[in-house]
Design a protein around this motif. Structure first.
Motif, short mmCIF file in Angstrom:
data_model
loop_
_atom_site.label_atom_id
_atom_site.label_comp_id
_atom_site.label_asym_id
_atom_site.label_seq_id
_atom_site.Cartn_x
_atom_site.Cartn_y
_atom_site.Cartn_z
N ASP A 31 0.84 -1.21 0.00
CA ASP A 31 0.00 0.00 0.00
C ASP A 31 0.88 1.26 0.00
N PRO A 32 1.36 1.70 -1.16
CA PRO A 32 2.20 2.90 -1.22
C PRO A 32 1.52 4.14 -0.64
N ALA A 33 0.21 4.18 -0.63
CA ALA A 33 -0.49 5.34 -0.08
C ALA A 33 -0.29 5.49 1.42
N SER A 34 0.20 4.45 2.07
CA SER A 34 0.40 4.51 3.52
C SER A 34 1.78 5.00 3.92
N ASP A 35 2.65 5.33 2.95
CA ASP A 35 4.03 5.71 3.26
C ASP A 35 4.10 6.94 4.17
#
Length: 392
Positions: A31-35
């Motif tokens: 989930d790159p959006a959680s970086d």
């Protein structure tokens, strides 16, 4: 639905072993959006560490000790990011920030490996205990980092630092002895002058504290050496063997002297040990661990005696000089009562910080050759002007 980061944290941070860590890393990596949220929560863990008494150097040291150098770099990146929110930082923080290791790039070598390392770091930060604070936490939050103005150190400490650096760098033992002896003389005189000035001006400054790393291997001998240096400079050292540091309590100028001298004597001791060990190997010796342990124990014990003698000698000389000078126009409190009052203030401060200290039985040295060589190295690093060698 529960956010991905919450799921990753639940799997990785509140369990032991690699299985939960792998599950959490898989969730975060997918989930790159959680970086951004992953970074924000890491900064929050760092902020909680400040509230528990930790400093930047402490965090990096414990992470390196418990995990590895890569994790120490990740911690350094979090620290650098977190402190940008403060308008003011406590004294000495800038020097610690300047010495942080470089932060590795994000998501390298791949997202899963990076997430696994980050979550392993967060697991450690989450479980850090509260420790005795040695200064205030950072000030009020504000966008951007504005550091307090730097204060030049006293000229005497600059001279001491230069002398010790030369002592560490020279390849000639006699020159190192002379340089270290001169540095110790300046330290003792500087401490006495500071004490008298504080008494004459009725200074309200109280003792402070500083944490100094005591790293493996041979940490017991290193802690004993630090304790000897602290005692000789009118400070108290309390060793936390589990977390790998000692907290030294004393007045500011004495704390600076302790850190400088301990670092230099440790460097000189390690160089002397390496040379002695090479001689042992040349003679056919194969085992070195017991030799090193015994060497450093003897080095620390003998230096403790020499440092104590040097401090007593310098104090007696300064007291005699004051008596010979006679009364001055300003009220002179006398050296010995001033030093006794400072010793009492340091003892009281240390007992307030550490009301439940314990003593530890030190494992004895078992290598006669290591003990002999360590004692000789300590004698070569003699402290105090014209100090006679210890015999017997």
């Amino acid at each position: 639905m529960e956010p991905v980061i919450d799921q990753a944290f639940a799997a990785a941070l509140y369990s032991d072993g690699d299985a939960g860590l792998d599950t959490g890393a898989s969730l975060a990596a997918a989930d790159p959006a959680s970086d951004a949220e992953l970074l924000r929560r890491g900064e929050e863990f760092v902020r909680r560490a400040w509230e528990r008494g930790w400093l930047p150097a402490d965090l990096v040291r414990v992470v390196r000790r418990e995990l590895d150098e890569h994790a120490a770099g990740l911690a350094a990146g979090l620290i650098a990011s977190e402190v940008r929110r403060y308008e003011r930082l406590p004294p000495r923080w800038q020097s610690q920030l300047d010495e942080l290791p470089p932060a590795p790039p994000a998501n390298r070598p791949d997202r899963f490996s990076y997430a696994s390392a980050v979550l392993g770091l967060y697991r450690l930060l989450l479980r850090l205990p509260a420790i005795e604070p040695v200064g205030p936490p950072p000030g009020a939050p504000r966008d951007g980092l504005r550091l307090p103005p730097a204060h030049d150190e006293p000229r005497m400490l600059t001279r001491i630092r230069a002398l010790l650096a030369k002592a560490e760098a020279t390849g000639f033992p006699e020159e190192a002895e002379a340089l270290t002896t001169k540095a110790q003389e300046l330290m003792a005189r500087h401490s006495i002058d500071e004490a008298l000035l504080a008494a004459r001006t009725h200074s309200s400054r109280a003792p402070g504290a500083r944490r100094i790393g005591v790293d493996a291997p041979y940490e017991t001998a290193k802690a004993i050496l630090l304790d000897a240096v602290a005692s000789a400079n009118r400070c108290r050292a309390v060793w936390n063997s589990d977390l790998g540091f000692s907290t030294v309590v004393g007045f500011a100028s004495d704390l600076e002297a302790v850190e400088l001298l301990h670092t230099s004597l440790l460097v000189q001791g390690m160089v002397a040990m390496t040379r002695a060990e090479a001689g042992q190997r040349a003679g056919g010796r194969k085992r070195t661990k017991t030799f090193r342990q015994s060497f450093l124990m003897a080095y620390a014990q003998r230096l403790g005696r020499r440092l104590a003698d040097g401090t007593a000698r310098a104090t007696a000389e300064a007291d005699a000089e004051g008596a010979a000078a006679g009364p001055s126009g300003a009220a002179d409190p006398g050296l010995l009562p001033v030093l006794a009052a400072r010793d009492m203030a340091v003892t009281d401060a240390a007992e307030r910080m550490f009301p439940r200290t314990t003593t530890t039985r030190v494992r004895g040295a078992t290598d006669p050759d290591g003990w002999t060589h360590g004692t000789a190295a300590a004698d070569r690093a003699r402290m105090g002007a014209d100090a006679p060698e210890i015999s017997g």
